[in-house]
Design a protein around this motif. Structure first.
Motif, PDB file in Angstrom:
ATOM      1  N   PRO A   3       0.835  -1.208   0.000  1.00  0.00           N
ATOM      2  CA  PRO A   3       0.000   0.000   0.000  1.00  0.00           C
ATOM      3  C   PRO A   3       0.869   1.257   0.000  1.00  0.00           C
ATOM      4  O   PRO A   3       2.007   1.249   0.473  1.00  0.00           O
ATOM      5  CB  PRO A   3      -0.816  -0.121   1.294  1.00  0.00           C
ATOM      6  CG  PRO A   3      -0.813  -1.586   1.594  1.00  0.00           C
ATOM      7  CD  PRO A   3       0.514  -2.104   1.131  1.00  0.00           C
ATOM      8  N   ARG A   4       0.278   2.348  -0.494  1.00  0.00           N
ATOM      9  CA  ARG A   4       1.008   3.619  -0.560  1.00  0.00           C
ATOM     10  C   ARG A   4       1.401   4.053   0.849  1.00  0.00           C
ATOM     11  O   ARG A   4       0.615   4.087   1.766  1.00  0.00           O
ATOM     12  CB  ARG A   4       0.145   4.696  -1.206  1.00  0.00           C
ATOM     13  CG  ARG A   4       0.852   6.039  -1.275  1.00  0.00           C
ATOM     14  CD  ARG A   4      -0.036   7.120  -1.815  1.00  0.00           C
ATOM     15  NE  ARG A   4      -0.449   6.819  -3.169  1.00  0.00           N
ATOM     16  CZ  ARG A   4      -1.209   7.633  -3.892  1.00  0.00           C
ATOM     17  NH1 ARG A   4      -1.660   8.757  -3.371  1.00  0.00           N
ATOM     18  NH2 ARG A   4      -1.551   7.291  -5.117  1.00  0.00           N
ATOM     19  N   ASP A  31      -7.226  -0.167  -7.776  1.00  0.00           N
ATOM     20  CA  ASP A  31      -6.326  -1.046  -7.023  1.00  0.00           C
ATOM     21  C   ASP A  31      -5.098  -0.312  -6.495  1.00  0.00           C
ATOM     22  O   ASP A  31      -4.105  -0.924  -6.129  1.00  0.00           O
ATOM     23  CB  ASP A  31      -5.893  -2.224  -7.899  1.00  0.00           C
ATOM     24  CG  ASP A  31      -5.201  -1.769  -9.183  1.00  0.00           C
ATOM     25  OD1 ASP A  31      -5.116  -0.544  -9.402  1.00  0.00           O
ATOM     26  OD2 ASP A  31      -4.767  -2.642  -9.950  1.00  0.00           O
ATOM     27  N   GLY A  32      -5.161   1.017  -6.460  1.00  0.00           N
ATOM     28  CA  GLY A  32      -4.050   1.791  -5.916  1.00  0.00           C
ATOM     29  C   GLY A  32      -2.967   2.123  -6.919  1.00  0.00           C
ATOM     30  O   GLY A  32      -1.995   2.799  -6.582  1.00  0.00           O
ATOM     31  N   ALA A  33      -3.118   1.674  -8.154  1.00  0.00           N
ATOM     32  CA  ALA A  33      -2.144   1.996  -9.179  1.00  0.00           C
ATOM     33  C   ALA A  33      -2.487   3.341  -9.813  1.00  0.00           C
ATOM     34  O   ALA A  33      -3.538   3.926  -9.552  1.00  0.00           O
ATOM     35  CB  ALA A  33      -2.114   0.894 -10.240  1.00  0.00           C
ATOM     36  N   LEU A  42       1.388   2.307 -13.558  1.00  0.00           N
ATOM     37  CA  LEU A  42       2.471   2.452 -12.591  1.00  0.00           C
ATOM     38  C   LEU A  42       2.035   1.905 -11.244  1.00  0.00           C
ATOM     39  O   LEU A  42       0.878   2.072 -10.841  1.00  0.00           O
ATOM     40  CB  LEU A  42       2.886   3.923 -12.441  1.00  0.00           C
ATOM     41  CG  LEU A  42       3.511   4.534 -13.701  1.00  0.00           C
ATOM     42  CD1 LEU A  42       2.507   5.407 -14.411  1.00  0.00           C
ATOM     43  CD2 LEU A  42       4.777   5.300 -13.360  1.00  0.00           C
ATOM     44  N   ARG A  43       2.971   1.271 -10.556  1.00  0.00           N
ATOM     45  CA  ARG A  43       2.692   0.715  -9.229  1.00  0.00           C
ATOM     46  C   ARG A  43       3.774   1.125  -8.252  1.00  0.00           C
ATOM     47  O   ARG A  43       4.951   1.206  -8.595  1.00  0.00           O
ATOM     48  CB  ARG A  43       2.585  -0.811  -9.279  1.00  0.00           C
ATOM     49  CG  ARG A  43       1.322  -1.295  -9.965  1.00  0.00           C
ATOM     50  CD  ARG A  43       1.106  -2.783  -9.779  1.00  0.00           C
ATOM     51  NE  ARG A  43      -0.156  -3.181 -10.363  1.00  0.00           N
ATOM     52  CZ  ARG A  43      -1.333  -3.088  -9.760  1.00  0.00           C
ATOM     53  NH1 ARG A  43      -1.381  -2.625  -8.517  1.00  0.00           N
ATOM     54  NH2 ARG A  43      -2.433  -3.471 -10.366  1.00  0.00           N
ATOM     55  N   GLU A  44       3.342   1.326  -7.023  1.00  0.00           N
ATOM     56  CA  GLU A  44       4.287   1.652  -5.960  1.00  0.00           C
ATOM     57  C   GLU A  44       5.071   0.404  -5.580  1.00  0.00           C
ATOM     58  O   GLU A  44       4.518  -0.705  -5.487  1.00  0.00           O
ATOM     59  CB  GLU A  44       3.534   2.195  -4.756  1.00  0.00           C
ATOM     60  CG  GLU A  44       4.440   2.758  -3.677  1.00  0.00           C
ATOM     61  CD  GLU A  44       3.657   3.312  -2.513  1.00  0.00           C
ATOM     62  OE1 GLU A  44       4.278   3.936  -1.640  1.00  0.00           O
ATOM     63  OE2 GLU A  44       2.419   3.109  -2.484  1.00  0.00           O
ATOM     64  N   GLN A  45       6.368   0.565  -5.360  1.00  0.00           N
ATOM     65  CA  GLN A  45       7.241  -0.548  -5.040  1.00  0.00           C
ATOM     66  C   GLN A  45       7.487  -0.641  -3.530  1.00  0.00           C
ATOM     67  O   GLN A  45       7.108   0.242  -2.759  1.00  0.00           O
ATOM     68  CB  GLN A  45       8.572  -0.385  -5.781  1.00  0.00           C
ATOM     69  CG  GLN A  45       8.415  -0.239  -7.288  1.00  0.00           C
ATOM     70  CD  GLN A  45       7.719  -1.419  -7.923  1.00  0.00           C
ATOM     71  OE1 GLN A  45       8.251  -2.527  -7.924  1.00  0.00           O
ATOM     72  NE2 GLN A  45       6.513  -1.203  -8.460  1.00  0.00           N
ATOM     73  N   ASP A  46       8.124  -1.723  -3.117  1.00  0.00           N
ATOM     74  CA  ASP A  46       8.363  -1.951  -1.690  1.00  0.00           C
ATOM     75  C   ASP A  46       9.209  -0.853  -1.055  1.00  0.00           C
ATOM     76  O   ASP A  46       9.109  -0.603   0.155  1.00  0.00           O
ATOM     77  CB  ASP A  46       9.055  -3.307  -1.495  1.00  0.00           C
ATOM     78  CG  ASP A  46       8.114  -4.463  -1.787  1.00  0.00           C
ATOM     79  OD1 ASP A  46       6.887  -4.237  -1.782  1.00  0.00           O
ATOM     80  OD2 ASP A  46       8.603  -5.582  -2.050  1.00  0.00           O
ATOM     81  N   ASP A  47      10.058  -0.215  -1.862  1.00  0.00           N
ATOM     82  CA  ASP A  47      10.906   0.843  -1.304  1.00  0.00           C
ATOM     83  C   ASP A  47      10.206   2.198  -1.277  1.00  0.00           C
ATOM     84  O   ASP A  47      10.806   3.205  -0.924  1.00  0.00           O
ATOM     85  CB  ASP A  47      12.214   0.948  -2.088  1.00  0.00           C
ATOM     86  CG  ASP A  47      11.988   1.333  -3.547  1.00  0.00           C
ATOM     87  OD1 ASP A  47      10.826   1.530  -3.958  1.00  0.00           O
ATOM     88  OD2 ASP A  47      12.996   1.437  -4.280  1.00  0.00           O
ATOM     89  N   GLY A  48       8.907   2.224  -1.661  1.00  0.00           N
ATOM     90  CA  GLY A  48       8.156   3.474  -1.641  1.00  0.00           C
ATOM     91  C   GLY A  48       8.192   4.240  -2.938  1.00  0.00           C
ATOM     92  O   GLY A  48       7.456   5.210  -3.105  1.00  0.00           O
TER      93      GLY A  48
END
Length: 541
Positions: free
Chosen positions: A19-20, A115-117, A142-148
């Protein structure tokens, strides 16, 4: 003979996401990274609206991806995706396999998905070498990655919506002989006598020239599913009679010789008649290959100040003798400066124009609405409308700025403002005559443009400003030539690892000319000698 080029792709998987988080605080870091990758103007970086829309870091990453792809920085573009190796392979196969040179990718309004993208739509103009431009729309997920951070969620369909595991594209070419052409006085034109005309003669309306198509085919069977784009299709060269053009063999020869002053750099030049837009000369260096003069997409740099100046004069926002000041630097999201960091404190608008002062023009940005420069370019100069020249051409683009920084850049012909020598020769002719005339290479071409004449006062002021640029400004290289010449120089930034492009436009008698020299550093030092050589070789009347 038909030739076929196959382009193969595969689809990678999709990485997990979280999640963001508190990503918005990292926006400044994202901006700095995008600028470091090059293409600061093209990436469209700057202030963003509100916290309720798509994450600005995601939008910046999408724009940076498009900027890298368009500039041919494919490893950099691929690194912005969730599957760098596959993305690099696909992007290279797509551009090389379909002979695409210099794509123009323009982003649209971003949106958040359920879906947050984040999805960023874009329009692709893909010039297929020697055939024409293939235009289509697609989207970047575009999607947020684990590193933010954010990355482009790689999938085949972002390159083109119909590209998938079961389908690929194939480029088919049908080569035909060159068209037979005559100049305006009935003299024969050929690539043998005028090498720069090779890409022009191949595409003349009514003649033969290359034909081809981009097909969507089934990967397994190779059968065509649909035709995505078709090019050419006129009568064959051997069946068609000679095409009478507007070109002048003497001007054409002089233009090709003049490009020798470009010192071996890529360059292009167009000369056309002021009173009717008929093209007298089209020259490219190198002579074969891409037709930069008519189909190139360049930031016009300070030659665009003719349009910006016209917009300000139309608005009554400034007069030639008004003091506008010209500091060494001006910061609008990024620091803008003048060539060689010059300054002219207390300068009048006339002096700012003749000295090509960037900061003075940027300082007047709030005198124009956000979309007003593009409106003036379209309504009065015809830029961005569809032109029917007689061969394929790129007709310019002046998008509404996405932020204050891009608006500042557009005032000086940077940002996403795009033109070429054909467009800038036409802009010059319009400023001189007060009326736009669609450029043409063949008599009787269709004209669907609709424009408004410049008020006589504005046209007279623009002529006076261009004349002053020759007699006491940056276009002094032309000052000792016969005739009452007016001109404007331009220096256009390209990227951090390339020298600036050099521009000059000029008019004398009833002819307007424009020249660009890639990596020419300055307009006066690179394009100036080219135009001087041309005008010295042809009559002044």
């Amino acid at each position: 003979m038909d030739t076929h080029t196959h382009v193969d792709f595969t689809r990678p998987g999709r990485p997990p996401r979280r999640p963001r988080g508190a990503v918005r605080a990292l926006t400044a870091v994202a901006v700095a990274a995008a600028v470091a990758a090059g293409g600061a103007y093209a990436a469209g970086l700057g202030p963003f609206a509100g916290e309720d829309g798509p994450d600005p870091e995601a939008v910046a990453e999408a724009r940076a991806f498009l900027a890298d792809w368009a500039a041919g920085r494919l490893p950099d573009a691929a690194a912005r995706t969730t599957s760098p190796d596959r993305a690099r392979q696909v992007l290279r196969s797509f551009t090389e396999g379909l002979d695409i040179d210099g794509p123009e990718l323009t982003d649209g309004t971003p949106r958040e998905t359920g879906d947050g993208a984040v999805t960023v739509p874009f329009t692709a103009r893909m010039p297929v070498t020697g055939l024409g431009t293939w235009t289509y729309a697609s989207e970047l997920p575009l999607r947020e990655q684990d590193d933010g951070g954010w990355k482009v969620d790689w999938r085949l369909s972002l390159v083109h919506p119909r590209l998938d595991d079961g389908h690929k594209f194939r480029l088919e070419r049908e080569e035909t002989g060159p068209v037979r052409a005559l100049d305006r006085d009935g003299r024969t034109l050929s690539a043998g006598t005028h090498p720069s005309l090779a890409p022009v003669l191949a595409r003349l309306a009514g003649g033969g020239g290359p034909r081809g198509a981009v097909r969507l085919v089934d990967r397994a069977t190779g059968e065509t599913v649909r035709t995505e784009a078709s090019f050419g299709g006129g009568a064959t060269a051997k069946d068609a009679g000679p095409v009478r053009t507007t070109l002048d063999a003497d001007w054409q020869s002089a233009a090709e010789r003049a490009l020798g002053e470009a010192g071996g750099k890529n360059a292009a030049l167009v000369a056309l008649r002021v009173d009717d837009g008929e093209v007298l000369a089209v020259a490219n260096a190198p002579a074969s290959g891409f037709n930069r003069a008519l189909s190139g997409t360049y930031a016009p740099g300070s030659t665009w100040k003719i349009v910006t100046g016209g917009a300000l004069l139309l608005e009554g926002a400034v007069a030639p003798d008004d003091v506008v000041d010209c500091p060494r630097y001006l910061t609008v999201g990024k620091r803008f400066q003048n060539v060689e960091t010059s300054e002219h404190r207390g300068a009048t608008f006339r002096e700012a124009f003749t000295a090509s002062c960037n900061t003075a023009f940027i300082g007047l940005r709030d005198k124009l609405g956000d979309g007003e420069l593009g409106d003036v370019a379209r309504e009065y100069f015809g830029v961005g409308q569809t032109w029917h020249v007689g061969v394929p051409s790129y007709d310019g683009s002046v998008p509404v700025p996405r932020d204050a920084t891009e608006k500042a850049a557009s005032m000086i012909g940077q940002g996403r403002v795009q033109a070429n020598p054909l467009i800038m020769a036409s802009v010059t002719a319009t400023a001189v005559s007060g009326a736009f005339h669609q450029p043409s290479l063949v008599a009787g071409t269709e004209d669907t443009t609709t424009t408004t004449p410049l008020p006589p006062r504005v046209a007279a002021q623009l002529r006076e400003l261009m004349r002053a640029t020759v007699t006491g400004g940056t276009a002094g290289v032309l000052a000792d030539l016969p005739g009452e010449i007016g001109a404007k120089t331009g220096t256009a930034e390209v990227s951090d690892d390339q020298e600036n492009n050099g521009w000059m436009v000029a008019h004398r008698g009833g002819v307007a000319v424009a020249c660009v020299v890639e990596e020419g550093v300055t307009g006066g030092g690179s394009a100036g000698p080219v135009i001087r050589d041309l005008l010295a070789a042809v009559p002044a009347s």
